[in-house]
Design a protein around this motif. Structure first.
Motif, PDB file in Angstrom:
ATOM      1  N   CYS A   1      35.422  26.230  48.492  1.00 59.81           N
ATOM      2  CA  CYS A   1      34.818  27.557  48.565  1.00 59.81           C
ATOM      3  C   CYS A   1      35.938  28.574  48.367  1.00 59.81           C
ATOM      4  CB  CYS A   1      34.118  27.775  49.896  1.00 59.81           C
ATOM      5  SG  CYS A   1      35.191  27.568  51.328  1.00 59.81           S
ATOM      6  N   ASN A   2      35.567  29.808  48.050  1.00 59.11           N
ATOM      7  CA  ASN A   2      36.618  30.818  47.898  1.00 59.11           C
ATOM      8  C   ASN A   2      37.142  31.252  49.263  1.00 59.11           C
ATOM      9  OD1 ASN A   2      34.003  31.958  48.012  1.00 59.11           O
ATOM     10  ND2 ASN A   2      34.651  33.839  47.004  1.00 59.11           N
ATOM     11  N   VAL A   3      38.439  31.499  49.301  1.00 61.15           N
ATOM     12  CA  VAL A   3      39.145  31.868  50.542  1.00 61.15           C
ATOM     13  C   VAL A   3      39.962  33.114  50.231  1.00 61.15           C
ATOM     14  CG1 VAL A   3      40.792  31.141  52.306  1.00 61.15           C
ATOM     15  CG2 VAL A   3      39.276  29.437  51.240  1.00 61.15           C
ATOM     16  N   GLU A   4      39.493  34.258  50.714  1.00 60.95           N
ATOM     17  CA  GLU A   4      40.161  35.522  50.391  1.00 60.95           C
ATOM     18  C   GLU A   4      41.282  35.835  51.378  1.00 60.95           C
ATOM     19  OE1 GLU A   4      36.892  38.297  49.897  1.00 60.95           O
ATOM     20  OE2 GLU A   4      36.409  37.395  47.956  1.00 60.95           O
ATOM     21  N   ASN A   5      42.057  36.853  51.011  1.00 62.87           N
ATOM     22  CA  ASN A   5      43.205  37.243  51.835  1.00 62.87           C
ATOM     23  C   ASN A   5      43.326  38.754  51.797  1.00 62.87           C
ATOM     24  OD1 ASN A   5      46.263  37.755  52.340  1.00 62.87           O
ATOM     25  ND2 ASN A   5      45.918  35.657  52.962  1.00 62.87           N
TER      26      ASN A   5
ATOM     27  N   VAL B   1      27.177  31.923  37.612  1.00 60.12           N
ATOM     28  CA  VAL B   1      28.520  32.478  37.807  1.00 60.12           C
ATOM     29  C   VAL B   1      29.543  31.816  36.876  1.00 60.12           C
ATOM     30  CG1 VAL B   1      28.976  30.884  39.734  1.00 60.12           C
ATOM     31  CG2 VAL B   1      30.264  33.021  39.553  1.00 60.12           C
ATOM     32  N   PRO B   2      30.224  32.614  36.051  1.00 60.20           N
ATOM     33  CA  PRO B   2      31.226  32.033  35.161  1.00 60.20           C
ATOM     34  C   PRO B   2      32.575  31.905  35.861  1.00 60.20           C
ATOM     35  CG  PRO B   2      30.933  34.358  34.642  1.00 60.20           C
ATOM     36  CD  PRO B   2      30.061  34.066  35.840  1.00 60.20           C
ATOM     37  N   PRO B   3      33.221  30.742  35.772  1.00 60.45           N
ATOM     38  CA  PRO B   3      34.555  30.606  36.374  1.00 60.45           C
ATOM     39  C   PRO B   3      35.520  31.615  35.754  1.00 60.45           C
ATOM     40  CG  PRO B   3      33.705  28.458  35.678  1.00 60.45           C
ATOM     41  CD  PRO B   3      32.773  29.502  35.137  1.00 60.45           C
ATOM     42  N   CYS B   4      36.471  32.113  36.548  1.00 57.90           N
ATOM     43  CA  CYS B   4      37.451  33.052  36.027  1.00 57.90           C
ATOM     44  C   CYS B   4      38.387  32.324  35.044  1.00 57.90           C
ATOM     45  CB  CYS B   4      38.252  33.679  37.165  1.00 57.90           C
ATOM     46  SG  CYS B   4      39.521  32.598  37.858  1.00 57.90           S
TER      47      CYS B   4
ATOM     48  N   TYR C   1      36.309  40.482  52.132  1.00 53.47           N
ATOM     49  CA  TYR C   1      36.610  41.617  51.247  1.00 53.47           C
ATOM     50  C   TYR C   1      35.582  41.791  50.142  1.00 53.47           C
ATOM     51  CZ  TYR C   1      40.588  40.817  54.119  1.00 53.47           C
ATOM     52  OH  TYR C   1      41.349  40.610  55.237  1.00 53.47           O
ATOM     53  N   SER C   2      35.219  40.715  49.476  1.00 51.50           N
ATOM     54  CA  SER C   2      34.236  40.857  48.390  1.00 51.50           C
ATOM     55  C   SER C   2      32.804  40.605  48.864  1.00 51.50           C
ATOM     56  CB  SER C   2      34.539  39.878  47.257  1.00 51.50           C
ATOM     57  OG  SER C   2      34.194  38.552  47.634  1.00 51.50           O
ATOM     58  N   ARG C   3      32.650  39.870  49.955  1.00 46.73           N
ATOM     59  CA  ARG C   3      31.319  39.430  50.423  1.00 46.73           C
ATOM     60  C   ARG C   3      30.619  38.567  49.382  1.00 46.73           C
ATOM     61  NH1 ARG C   3      31.529  40.365  55.743  1.00 46.73           N
ATOM     62  NH2 ARG C   3      32.483  42.369  56.127  1.00 46.73           N
ATOM     63  N   PHE C   4      31.374  38.042  48.433  1.00 53.70           N
ATOM     64  CA  PHE C   4      30.795  37.244  47.350  1.00 53.70           C
ATOM     65  C   PHE C   4      31.177  35.776  47.558  1.00 53.70           C
ATOM     66  CE2 PHE C   4      30.915  35.719  42.827  1.00 53.70           C
ATOM     67  CZ  PHE C   4      29.573  35.915  42.545  1.00 53.70           C
ATOM     68  N   LYS C   5      30.212  35.004  48.079  1.00 50.09           N
ATOM     69  CA  LYS C   5      30.484  33.595  48.386  1.00 50.09           C
ATOM     70  C   LYS C   5      30.293  32.724  47.149  1.00 50.09           C
ATOM     71  CE  LYS C   5      28.963  33.567  53.216  1.00 50.09           C
ATOM     72  NZ  LYS C   5      28.072  32.896  54.178  1.00 50.09           N
ATOM     73  N   VAL C   6      31.276  31.868  46.906  1.00 46.97           N
ATOM     74  CA  VAL C   6      31.179  30.920  45.785  1.00 46.97           C
ATOM     75  C   VAL C   6      31.410  29.509  46.330  1.00 46.97           C
ATOM     76  CG1 VAL C   6      32.054  30.308  43.500  1.00 46.97           C
ATOM     77  CG2 VAL C   6      32.143  32.698  44.255  1.00 46.97           C
ATOM     78  N   GLY C   7      30.630  28.576  45.821  1.00 45.27           N
ATOM     79  CA  GLY C   7      30.830  27.167  46.168  1.00 45.27           C
ATOM     80  C   GLY C   7      31.054  26.361  44.900  1.00 45.27           C
TER      81      GLY C   7
ATOM     82  N   THR D   1      41.943  32.587  46.924  1.00 46.23           N
ATOM     83  CA  THR D   1      41.762  31.467  46.004  1.00 46.23           C
ATOM     84  C   THR D   1      40.282  31.259  45.698  1.00 46.23           C
ATOM     85  OG1 THR D   1      41.838  29.984  47.904  1.00 46.23           O
ATOM     86  CG2 THR D   1      43.867  30.213  46.613  1.00 46.23           C
ATOM     87  N   CYS D   2      40.013  30.800  44.492  1.00 48.02           N
ATOM     88  CA  CYS D   2      38.642  30.579  44.034  1.00 48.02           C
ATOM     89  C   CYS D   2      38.108  29.243  44.549  1.00 48.02           C
ATOM     90  CB  CYS D   2      38.588  30.577  42.512  1.00 48.02           C
ATOM     91  SG  CYS D   2      38.792  32.201  41.760  1.00 48.02           S
ATOM     92  N   ALA D   3      36.789  29.155  44.548  1.00 49.17           N
ATOM     93  CA  ALA D   3      36.121  27.932  44.981  1.00 49.17           C
ATOM     94  C   ALA D   3      36.540  26.731  44.130  1.00 49.17           C
ATOM     95  CB  ALA D   3      34.610  28.127  44.892  1.00 49.17           C
ATOM     96  N   GLU D   4      36.651  26.946  42.827  1.00 48.06           N
ATOM     97  CA  GLU D   4      37.003  25.841  41.926  1.00 48.06           C
ATOM     98  C   GLU D   4      38.393  25.299  42.272  1.00 48.06           C
ATOM     99  OE1 GLU D   4      35.841  28.816  41.205  1.00 48.06           O
ATOM    100  OE2 GLU D   4      34.628  28.832  39.382  1.00 48.06           O
ATOM    101  N   ALA D   5      39.309  26.225  42.577  1.00 47.92           N
ATOM    102  CA  ALA D   5      40.678  25.806  42.904  1.00 47.92           C
ATOM    103  C   ALA D   5      40.672  24.946  44.166  1.00 47.92           C
ATOM    104  CB  ALA D   5      41.568  27.036  43.087  1.00 47.92           C
TER     105      ALA D   5
HETATM  106  N1  THU Z   1      35.375  33.609  42.605  1.00 51.93           N
HETATM  107  C1  THU Z   1      35.360  32.244  42.697  1.00 51.93           C
HETATM  108  O1  THU Z   1      35.645  31.677  43.762  1.00 51.93           O
HETATM  109  N2  THU Z   1      35.017  31.541  41.595  1.00 51.93           N
HETATM  110  C2  THU Z   1      34.561  32.085  40.447  1.00 51.93           C
HETATM  111  O2  THU Z   1      34.200  31.334  39.541  1.00 51.93           O
HETATM  112  C3  THU Z   1      34.511  33.543  40.282  1.00 51.93           C
HETATM  113  C4  THU Z   1      35.108  34.335  41.388  1.00 51.93           C
HETATM  114  C5  THU Z   1      35.677  34.375  43.833  1.00 51.93           C
HETATM  115  C6  THU Z   1      37.033  35.019  43.910  1.00 51.93           C
HETATM  116  C7  THU Z   1      36.778  36.128  44.924  1.00 51.93           C
HETATM  117  O3  THU Z   1      36.893  35.583  46.241  1.00 51.93           O
HETATM  118  C8  THU Z   1      35.336  36.502  44.693  1.00 51.93           C
HETATM  119  O4  THU Z   1      34.752  35.426  43.974  1.00 51.93           O
HETATM  120  C9  THU Z   1      35.156  37.798  43.918  1.00 51.93           C
HETATM  121  O5  THU Z   1      35.915  37.791  42.763  1.00 51.93           O
END
Ligand code: THU
Length: 131
Positions: A38-42, A80-83, A18-24, A49-53
């Protein structure tokens, strides 16, 4: 392998249709072991869920509840700043001075700490009067 390299490697596994935005993300537990996420979208977007989680969940699942170092990487113009939610999650298991390295895939980095990311955090002390 460095913590940042571990985060870079697991980033490739991100599920982001959905976002095409990969985070590790990678965290080092007090034992020295590295845990990755890693982030796992739905399709129901808030369920992603975010990568940090993911990294924190892997650490706790392995029996550790203290993290001593964090690294997060994404292909973003600046590190990249954590949410907000992830800042609170990091604060649950890290200390005020726990180092956090934020990075871009291009080589940019920003060194910060769990405390700097979430000043004035809610903690157990605020529940002192609860029964
Ligand atoms: N995302 C993370 O996994 N960690 C961050 O620190 C910022 C955002 C993910 C959530 C979502 O899958 C995508 O980035 C776009 O928000």
């Amino acid at each position: 392998m460095s913590l940042l390299d571990a985060a870079r490697e697991v980033r490739e596994m991100a599920y982001v249709p959905y976002s095409r935005f990969k985070v590790g993300a990678a965290v080092r537990g007090a034992s020295g072991a590295i845990y990755r996420g890693c982030n796992v979208e739905n399709v129901a977007y808030p369920e992603g869920t975010c990568a940090e989680a993911g990294a924190i969940a892997a650490m706790v699942a392995a029996g550790e509840t203290e993290l001593i170092e964090v690294a997060v990487i994404a292909d973003s113009p600046s590190p990249v700043p954590p949410c907000g939610g992830c800042r609170q999650k990091l604060a649950e298991f890290g200390r005020h001075d726990t180092p956090v390295l934020l990075a871009t895939t291009e080589g940019g980095t920003l060194a910060t700490t769990v405390g700097e990311l979430l000043p004035g955090r809610f903690d157990a002390g605020h529940m002192a009067r609860a029964e």
